[in-house]
Design a protein around this motif. Structure first.
Motif, PDB file in Angstrom:
ATOM      1  N   SER A  44       0.825  -1.197   0.000  1.00  0.00           N
ATOM      2  CA  SER A  44       0.000   0.000   0.000  1.00  0.00           C
ATOM      3  C   SER A  44       0.866   1.257   0.000  1.00  0.00           C
ATOM      4  O   SER A  44       0.636   2.197  -0.771  1.00  0.00           O
ATOM      5  CB  SER A  44      -0.923  -0.002   1.220  1.00  0.00           C
ATOM      6  OG  SER A  44      -1.640   1.204   1.312  1.00  0.00           O
ATOM      7  N   GLU A  45       1.887   1.258   0.839  1.00  0.00           N
ATOM      8  CA  GLU A  45       2.784   2.414   0.929  1.00  0.00           C
ATOM      9  C   GLU A  45       3.608   2.583  -0.345  1.00  0.00           C
ATOM     10  O   GLU A  45       3.746   3.689  -0.874  1.00  0.00           O
ATOM     11  CB  GLU A  45       3.711   2.249   2.138  1.00  0.00           C
ATOM     12  CG  GLU A  45       4.652   3.431   2.341  1.00  0.00           C
ATOM     13  CD  GLU A  45       5.537   3.259   3.571  1.00  0.00           C
ATOM     14  OE1 GLU A  45       6.439   4.091   3.749  1.00  0.00           O
ATOM     15  OE2 GLU A  45       5.321   2.297   4.338  1.00  0.00           O
ATOM     16  N   SER A  46       4.147   1.489  -0.861  1.00  0.00           N
ATOM     17  CA  SER A  46       4.995   1.555  -2.051  1.00  0.00           C
ATOM     18  C   SER A  46       4.226   2.015  -3.283  1.00  0.00           C
ATOM     19  O   SER A  46       4.753   2.759  -4.117  1.00  0.00           O
ATOM     20  CB  SER A  46       5.621   0.184  -2.334  1.00  0.00           C
ATOM     21  OG  SER A  46       6.486  -0.193  -1.293  1.00  0.00           O
ATOM     22  N   LEU A  47       2.973   1.558  -3.408  1.00  0.00           N
ATOM     23  CA  LEU A  47       2.183   1.868  -4.596  1.00  0.00           C
ATOM     24  C   LEU A  47       1.351   3.140  -4.447  1.00  0.00           C
ATOM     25  O   LEU A  47       0.743   3.601  -5.415  1.00  0.00           O
ATOM     26  CB  LEU A  47       1.261   0.684  -4.918  1.00  0.00           C
ATOM     27  CG  LEU A  47       1.988  -0.590  -5.348  1.00  0.00           C
ATOM     28  CD1 LEU A  47       1.010  -1.757  -5.410  1.00  0.00           C
ATOM     29  CD2 LEU A  47       2.645  -0.399  -6.703  1.00  0.00           C
ATOM     30  N   GLY A  48       1.324   3.691  -3.245  1.00  0.00           N
ATOM     31  CA  GLY A  48       0.595   4.929  -3.032  1.00  0.00           C
ATOM     32  C   GLY A  48      -0.913   4.776  -3.138  1.00  0.00           C
ATOM     33  O   GLY A  48      -1.606   5.668  -3.629  1.00  0.00           O
ATOM     34  N   VAL A  49      -1.412   3.623  -2.693  1.00  0.00           N
ATOM     35  CA  VAL A  49      -2.858   3.373  -2.714  1.00  0.00           C
ATOM     36  C   VAL A  49      -3.279   2.857  -1.341  1.00  0.00           C
ATOM     37  O   VAL A  49      -2.437   2.476  -0.522  1.00  0.00           O
ATOM     38  CB  VAL A  49      -3.248   2.342  -3.800  1.00  0.00           C
ATOM     39  CG1 VAL A  49      -2.850   2.850  -5.177  1.00  0.00           C
ATOM     40  CG2 VAL A  49      -2.599   0.974  -3.533  1.00  0.00           C
ATOM     41  N   SER A  50      -4.579   2.840  -1.089  1.00  0.00           N
ATOM     42  CA  SER A  50      -5.062   2.305   0.178  1.00  0.00           C
ATOM     43  C   SER A  50      -4.988   0.781   0.159  1.00  0.00           C
ATOM     44  O   SER A  50      -4.664   0.175  -0.861  1.00  0.00           O
ATOM     45  CB  SER A  50      -6.513   2.753   0.418  1.00  0.00           C
ATOM     46  OG  SER A  50      -7.382   2.107  -0.499  1.00  0.00           O
ATOM     47  N   ARG A  51      -5.327   0.178   1.272  1.00  0.00           N
ATOM     48  CA  ARG A  51      -5.253  -1.288   1.345  1.00  0.00           C
ATOM     49  C   ARG A  51      -6.375  -1.973   0.564  1.00  0.00           C
ATOM     50  O   ARG A  51      -6.227  -3.126   0.170  1.00  0.00           O
ATOM     51  CB  ARG A  51      -5.300  -1.739   2.814  1.00  0.00           C
ATOM     52  CG  ARG A  51      -4.072  -1.329   3.620  1.00  0.00           C
ATOM     53  CD  ARG A  51      -4.016  -2.062   4.933  1.00  0.00           C
ATOM     54  NE  ARG A  51      -2.879  -1.640   5.734  1.00  0.00           N
ATOM     55  CZ  ARG A  51      -2.471  -2.271   6.825  1.00  0.00           C
ATOM     56  NH1 ARG A  51      -3.128  -3.345   7.247  1.00  0.00           N
ATOM     57  NH2 ARG A  51      -1.427  -1.835   7.505  1.00  0.00           N
ATOM     58  N   THR A  52      -7.478  -1.262   0.344  1.00  0.00           N
ATOM     59  CA  THR A  52      -8.607  -1.886  -0.371  1.00  0.00           C
ATOM     60  C   THR A  52      -8.214  -2.342  -1.773  1.00  0.00           C
ATOM     61  O   THR A  52      -8.466  -3.502  -2.138  1.00  0.00           O
ATOM     62  CB  THR A  52      -9.808  -0.935  -0.424  1.00  0.00           C
ATOM     63  OG1 THR A  52     -10.248  -0.673   0.918  1.00  0.00           O
ATOM     64  CG2 THR A  52     -10.945  -1.556  -1.220  1.00  0.00           C
ATOM     65  N   PRO A  53      -7.606  -1.493  -2.610  1.00  0.00           N
ATOM     66  CA  PRO A  53      -7.193  -1.981  -3.936  1.00  0.00           C
ATOM     67  C   PRO A  53      -6.116  -3.057  -3.882  1.00  0.00           C
ATOM     68  O   PRO A  53      -6.032  -3.894  -4.782  1.00  0.00           O
ATOM     69  CB  PRO A  53      -6.690  -0.719  -4.650  1.00  0.00           C
ATOM     70  CG  PRO A  53      -6.455   0.290  -3.590  1.00  0.00           C
ATOM     71  CD  PRO A  53      -7.415  -0.034  -2.491  1.00  0.00           C
ATOM     72  N   ILE A  54      -5.315  -3.071  -2.819  1.00  0.00           N
ATOM     73  CA  ILE A  54      -4.316  -4.139  -2.664  1.00  0.00           C
ATOM     74  C   ILE A  54      -5.049  -5.464  -2.457  1.00  0.00           C
ATOM     75  O   ILE A  54      -4.712  -6.485  -3.082  1.00  0.00           O
ATOM     76  CB  ILE A  54      -3.368  -3.854  -1.477  1.00  0.00           C
ATOM     77  CG1 ILE A  54      -2.558  -2.568  -1.700  1.00  0.00           C
ATOM     78  CG2 ILE A  54      -2.432  -5.049  -1.259  1.00  0.00           C
ATOM     79  CD1 ILE A  54      -1.629  -2.604  -2.877  1.00  0.00           C
TER      80      ILE A  54
END
Length: 221
Positions: A44-54
């Motif tokens: 989530s941190e590396s891709l700059g997105v929230s955990r939901t899309p992960i």
């Protein structure tokens, strides 16, 4: 779980697509190793997105067989089995050889030119030591031929197999240029068969283009 910080993020994608595309790429190129535990927080941190899309990306990757979720919600990259090389490549070789045979009777001049252009791009990627780009361009070349055969069932089965073959193909395309240059030459043999509408020659050239890497990979892995 070491994750690169300097990768180029895909443009114009939803958060889920971005996560899926990048995690899949990391699995294929070995950044994320077979058996490695995937951590939502780090990704989530590396891709700059929230955990939901992960989490949504994990679900898509599990459907494709690239990750597995275990009791307790632990998600790991699936293992690569050497025995799968023969199962995957032999099946894909049969599908693509059949598609090439059919395409030889249907292909149009502009489609042949498209294959020539793709093979030129493939050779450029091989020479410039860009194995991931070479893998993607090689897939475009094969996918185009399958499409030209005009059989949606072959297209569907081929796409399913390609997802798993990518993990082996990436290893193969990192080999010395003499090995990978053979793939360029085999592509030209397929194109020549199309130019003279020789269905049998197209079948054999396509089969060779997939069986040879299979045999070489069995010695590498």
């Amino acid at each position: 779980m070491p994750v690169p910080q300097n990768f180029k993020a895909p443009a114009r994608m939803s958060a889920k697509e971005k996560a899926f595309d990048q995690i899949q790429r990391w699995i294929i190129d070995g950044t994320l190793q077979p058996g490695e535990k995937l951590l939502e927080s780090e990704l989530s941190e590396s891709l700059g997105v929230s955990r939901t899309p992960i989490r949504e990306a994990f679900q898509l990757l599990e459907v494709k067989g690239l990750v597995a979720t275990y009791p307790g919600k632990e998600t790991k990259v699936t293992e690569v089995e050497k025995g799968d090389i023969f199962k995957l490549y032999s099946t894909l070789a049969a599908l693509h050889a059949s598609a090439a045979e059919v395409a030889a009777e249907l292909i149009r001049p502009e489609q042949i030119q498209h294959l020539i252009d793709l093979n030129t791009e493939f050779e450029r990627a091989v020479i410039s030591d860009q194995p991931y780009l070479a893998m993607e361009t090689d897939e475009e070349f094969h996918h185009a031929i399958v499409e030209f055969a005009n059989n949606p069932y072959t297209v569907s089965f081929s796409e399913s197999l390609q997802v798993h073959i990518r993990r082996f193909k990436y290893v193969f395309l990192q080999q010395p240029i003499d090995s990978t240059q053979a793939s360029v030459d085999e592509h030209f043999a397929i194109i020549r068969a199309f130019q003279i509408r020789d269905a049998a020659a197209a079948h054999e050239a396509m089969k060779q283009n997939l069986i040879r890497p299979m045999r070489e990979l069995e010695h590498l892995i």
